[in-house]
Design an enzyme around this catalytic site. Structure first.
Site, PDB file in Angstrom:
ATOM      1  N   LYS A 278       0.771  -1.319   0.156  1.00  0.00           N
ATOM      2  CA  LYS A 278       0.056   0.024   0.056  1.00  0.00           C
ATOM      3  C   LYS A 278       1.018   1.169  -0.102  1.00  0.00           C
ATOM      4  O   LYS A 278       2.040   1.210   0.191  1.00  0.00           O
ATOM      5  CB  LYS A 278      -0.688   0.052   1.090  1.00  0.00           C
ATOM      6  CG  LYS A 278      -0.205  -0.047   2.611  1.00  0.00           C
ATOM      7  CD  LYS A 278      -1.163  -0.110   3.869  1.00  0.00           C
ATOM      8  CE  LYS A 278      -0.412  -0.043   5.101  1.00  0.00           C
ATOM      9  NZ  LYS A 278      -1.298  -0.082   6.242  1.00  0.00           N
TER      10      LYS A 278
ATOM     11  N   ARG B  88      -9.522   0.814  15.787  1.00  0.00           N
ATOM     12  CA  ARG B  88      -9.371   1.672  14.467  1.00  0.00           C
ATOM     13  C   ARG B  88     -10.629   1.018  13.708  1.00  0.00           C
ATOM     14  O   ARG B  88     -11.372   1.945  13.337  1.00  0.00           O
ATOM     15  CB  ARG B  88      -8.133   1.453  13.909  1.00  0.00           C
ATOM     16  CG  ARG B  88      -7.631   2.450  12.849  1.00  0.00           C
ATOM     17  CD  ARG B  88      -6.227   2.289  12.274  1.00  0.00           C
ATOM     18  NE  ARG B  88      -5.944   0.913  11.913  1.00  0.00           N
ATOM     19  CZ  ARG B  88      -4.591   0.777  11.300  1.00  0.00           C
ATOM     20  NH1 ARG B  88      -3.510   1.663  11.285  1.00  0.00           N
ATOM     21  NH2 ARG B  88      -4.237  -0.761  11.054  1.00  0.00           N
TER      22      ARG B  88
ATOM     23  N   TYR C  73      14.421  31.584   2.205  1.00  0.00           N
ATOM     24  CA  TYR C  73      13.470  32.168   2.371  1.00  0.00           C
ATOM     25  C   TYR C  73      13.277  32.881   3.901  1.00  0.00           C
ATOM     26  O   TYR C  73      13.971  31.942   4.653  1.00  0.00           O
ATOM     27  CB  TYR C  73      11.929  31.561   2.230  1.00  0.00           C
ATOM     28  CG  TYR C  73      11.615  31.251   0.700  1.00  0.00           C
ATOM     29  CD1 TYR C  73      11.229  32.541   0.078  1.00  0.00           C
ATOM     30  CD2 TYR C  73      11.777  29.992  -0.041  1.00  0.00           C
ATOM     31  CE1 TYR C  73      10.929  32.311  -1.323  1.00  0.00           C
ATOM     32  CE2 TYR C  73      11.294  29.696  -1.247  1.00  0.00           C
ATOM     33  CZ  TYR C  73      10.932  30.943  -1.899  1.00  0.00           C
ATOM     34  OH  TYR C  73      10.554  31.223  -3.100  1.00  0.00           O
TER      35      TYR C  73
ATOM     36  N   MET D 230      10.613  24.554  -1.973  1.00  0.00           N
ATOM     37  CA  MET D 230       9.785  23.689  -2.583  1.00  0.00           C
ATOM     38  C   MET D 230      10.571  22.873  -3.494  1.00  0.00           C
ATOM     39  O   MET D 230      10.279  21.490  -3.619  1.00  0.00           O
ATOM     40  CB  MET D 230       8.659  24.226  -3.501  1.00  0.00           C
ATOM     41  CG  MET D 230       7.675  23.524  -4.194  1.00  0.00           C
ATOM     42  SD  MET D 230       6.509  24.101  -5.209  1.00  0.00           S
ATOM     43  CE  MET D 230       5.298  24.867  -4.014  1.00  0.00           C
TER      44      MET D 230
END
Length: 814
Positions: free
Chosen positions: A483, A581, A709, A758
């Site tokens: 998965k 769950r 940044y 990014m």
């Protein structure tokens, strides 16, 4: 050189069962999945800690194999073939190889050491190929099984052998030495690899040099610690000790990617240019130069050939190609032995039924040319290749009668007529000798991505799978979780490997993941662990098996199968034993049983639960409570419905910590991908994923400036900064920036400065000798995902699954 069944019976001390008929052995095999198995095959049914090839003898008989070396005859194949019964099939393989080796009397170079064996072997083959017809180990076949298989590549037309030998514990080298029987030894390097198998380094050296017991000489870098273990004559080289047999000193270096050496030998000197600068490559080159000098190769020939040494790519790589193709890149070698290996890998990794091979002239076959190409043609036909593109005047001549063959006399002519639209939805093996420059074909056919790649080691996945298999009984089934895009490593490619290694079930989270695997040709049973009611129709269409965890879901599925008039559709019942769950709670069991009683529309394939804390043995009591609850709940369901489903509760950590709870099946997840939940567990696993990038640019940043940044990093003294083209859009968490994290460049830590962007990050390379295009390791063998996860207060699952699909995956095996 051929040999018969009759000739080895005494050698391997075998008892015969079945109608004896002697025949010439054309192929030795240990892999039941190889499409090269046929009536001329002698198959050795090897048994390991986690596998037993005896289980596949029936399939092999159906494919035409008629002679087997076994330690017992399975009941279902008695009287169906000829069996040579021995006490140990691996030992019998080694004894057969030892016998076969004695049929030849040409010189053999035996190579061992901790590192560099395969590169030295490949370079020696390149440097000596104009003087000898050479048989050598394919790829890195140097193990207790790999060495015997390498020996069987020899024939009467060879006049030199080059074989490598690798060991991991005491007692192994003596067996390999008896098989290889080298005349000349090469000891490449002593390092830390496989230290765990020895008490100390001295013991490891003593074991390795057993390979040289009967050698006339051993070539090595001058090293007193190693030399004191060697009783043979030594031929040493050194960069620092002019008393060595060969002494080399560097000439003033230029920044041009090459190294010039003055080499002093036997009272004379000469200058060589080596197209590498790093210490490891220079060491490997000096081993080769020393061997050539010992063999009295002309100095001018050495000078001319050494300057053409090249990087050795020993891995078979599966890459994503254009137009929905898969590429198997083996574009640097072309010999018959490695061709058979590449064809097996093609079959293992094929995503589409259509298979194409692009193949150059075959070199170093050691066979008469007509006989060689008959073998090549047969191998191609055995693998049912749909389209054969041959490049080279010789191969074009000898394979022209093959169906669907297209011939080109040169790579340039192929490229001139290249049409991207002619390659669609197929698996393509690209295999050519280095001189044919097939890397140009790879560039054209490979899907274009940026320079960041996630390399997936398929050998490591198989190792990890086998480790967890060793923790459970051979009768216990294994479901493997693929998965979340195979925990970030890839979906189909991993599933195909698991199917090839005969796991019992695959597990995915959502129907879409299972559908993609079915579209890619995966035939294994697939369980969907988090199915949505809206996906039930699609699941039935693609033969996917749902986990049923609620009354609502069960009613919805029963309604659908009734409408479709389907009988005995497989489902899996999830019980909640404390994870809280998903799953049926104890109070819901009577209603569950009522709905399933006398219901022929579905078949309960398994009943299972999930452990909440199997990774933490401090919760041992709770784990045992969950198992006790599961036993009670599942028995209530099983007895009421009078069924015998598969039961399973163990996940990865459960397999490692609580193997006594294994029941009929276990579920393997993150452990397959090299991540355990304890130091002991991790020590038994191999790293699977290596995330790599490159340096885009390097700049000098002055004191007082800032980086990134929000000006998060302020420069307090002049530094050298490299920009790497990878960022949070690729899956690198911003929390790993701002001096908390680092990457590896030239095996040195380069701290991440400022915020991760990014698509980029900036790192400090002030004290690292590097340049643009140099490789950057973001995580891998020496910077583990577990270390990153711990630093940013998450888990390894999140790091791996977070790697973006825009990062190209490259799958390889050694």
């Amino acid at each position: 050189m051929t040999f018969s069944i009759l000739s080895i019976i005494t050698e391997i001390t075998a008892q015969i069962s079945g109608d004896f008929e002697d025949f010439i052995i054309e192929n030795i095999s240990i892999d039941s999945r190889s499409m090269q198995n046929n009536s001329g095959t002698l198959f050795f049914a090897l048994k390991g800690q986690n596998h037993d090839a005896h289980a596949y003898i029936g399939e092999l008989i159906e494919s035409g194999v008629r002679c087997f070396v076994v330690d017992h005859i399975p009941n279902d194949v008695k009287d169906k073939a000829l069996f040579l019964i021995v006490s140990d099939t691996t030992l019998a393989l080694q004894q057969t190889a030892k016998y076969y080796r004695k049929l030849f009397h040409f010189p053999v170079i035996g190579i061992t050491g901790s590192n560099g064996k395969t590169i030295v072997k490949e370079w020696l083959n390149f440097l000596l190929s104009s003087h000898y017809s050479i048989v050598r180990s394919p790829k890195s076949y140097n193990s207790q099984v790999g060495v015997p298989l390498s020996i069987f590549g020899a024939n009467e037309n060879h006049n030199l052998g080059i074989f490598e030998a690798g060991i991991s514990q005491k007692g192994e080298m003596e067996k390999l030495a008896a098989i290889i029987q080298p005349n000349i030894g090469v000891f490449t390097h002593i390092g830390t690899a496989h230290d765990d198998g020895f008490e100390n380094q001295s013991e490891k050296i003593a074991e390795k040099v057993r390979l040289f017991k009967n050698c006339e000489v051993v070539v090595l870098q001058k090293n007193e610690e190693v030399e004191k273990h060697i009783v043979n004559a030594v031929f040493t080289w050194s960069f620092i000790d002019n008393e060595a047999t060969v002494y080399a000193e560097k000439i003033a270096e230029k920044d041009d990617g090459v190294t010039k050496l003055n080499v002093f030998y036997n009272g004379n000197s000469f200058c060589v240019t080596i197209p590498f600068e790093d210490a490891v490559s220079l060491s490997n080159a000096m081993h080769c130069i020393s061997v050539l000098l010992y063999l009295n190769v002309d100095v001018q020939t050495i000078i001319n050939s050494v300057q053409n040494l090249y990087p050795v790519e020993i891995r078979l790589q599966a890459k994503k190609g254009i137009n929905n193709c898969v590429l198997i890149d083996d574009s640097y070698s072309s010999d018959y032995q490695s061709l058979k290996m590449a064809l097996d890998f093609l079959e293992q990794q094929k995503q589409y039924q259509k298979k194409t091979i692009i193949l150059s002239d075959i070199f170093q076959g050691g066979l008469p040319i007509e006989q060689l190409y008959k073998k090549v043609a047969l191998a191609i036909q055995n693998n049912k290749i749909d389209r054969v593109i041959v490049i080279g005047e010789t191969i074009s001549k000898y394979l022209k009668e093959l169906p669907n063959v297209i011939s080109f006399h040169s790579t340039a002519k192929f490229l001139k007529q290249f049409n991207t639209e002619s390659f669609q939805n197929e698996t393509i093996l690209i295999k050519g000798a280095r001189s044919f420059n097939f890397d140009e074909i790879v560039v054209l056919l490979e899907e274009k991505n940026h320079e960041t790649v996630l390399e997936i080691n398929l050998d490591a996945i198989v190792h990890n799978l086998n480790f967890y298999k060793s923790k459970v009984k051979s009768t216990t089934k294994i479901m493997v979780m693929v998965k979340a895009f195979g925990y970030g490593n890839g979906g189909f490619e991993i599933a195909k490997l698991l199917e090839h290694n005969k796991v019992d079930y695959l597990g995915v989270a959502f129907a879409d993941e299972g559908i993609e695997l079915r579209k890619a040709g995966i035939k294994l049973p697939i369980m969907v662990l988090n199915p949505e009611n809206s996906s039930f129709n699609a699941m039935i269409a693609y033969d996917l098996e749902p986990e049923i965890y609620s009354i609502t879901g069960l009613k919805a599925f029963l309604k659908l199968v009734k409408e479709k008039n389907i009988a005995s559709y497989p489902i899996h019942i999830k019980l909640d034993t404390g994870m809280h769950r998903l799953g049926f709670e104890e109070a819901q069991l009577p209603e569950l049983i009522s709905l399933l009683k006398n219901n022929n529309f579905v078949q309960i394939k398994s009943v299972f639960s999930h452990l909440a804390a199997s990774d933490d043995t401090s919760f041992d009591d709770f784990t045992k409570l969950q198992f006790s609850r599961f036993t009670d709940y599942s028995n209530e369901v099983i007895n009421a419905l009078e069924i015998k489903p598969i039961r399973h509760i163990l996940n990865t950590s459960g397999i490692f910590n609580y193997s006594n709870m294994q029941l009929e099946m276990v579920r393997l997840g993150i452990g397959l991908y090299g991540v355990g939940n304890s130091q002991i567990e991790n020590s038994n696993l191999q790293n699977v994923s290596t995330l790599k990038s490159v340096i885009s640019q390097i700049r000098i940043i002055k004191e007082g400036e800032s980086i990134g940044y929000s000006r998060k990093y302020r420069v307090d003294q002049e530094i050298r900064v490299a920009t790497i083209p990878i960022g949070y859009a690729d899956g690198i968490r911003r929390a790993w920036g701002n001096e908390k994290g680092y990457v590896l460049i030239k095996n040195q830590k380069a701290t991440i400065l400022g915020n991760i962007c990014m698509d980029m990050m900036m790192v400090d390379v002030t004290n690292i000798d590097c340049k643009p295009s140099d490789e950057v390791i973001v995580f891998g063998d020496y910077l583990k995902v577990t270390e990153i996860a711990k630093a940013i207060e998450t888990i390894a699952y999140e790091v791996l699954t977070g790697i973006s699909k825009r990062v190209k995956r490259v799958y390889y095996k050694n």
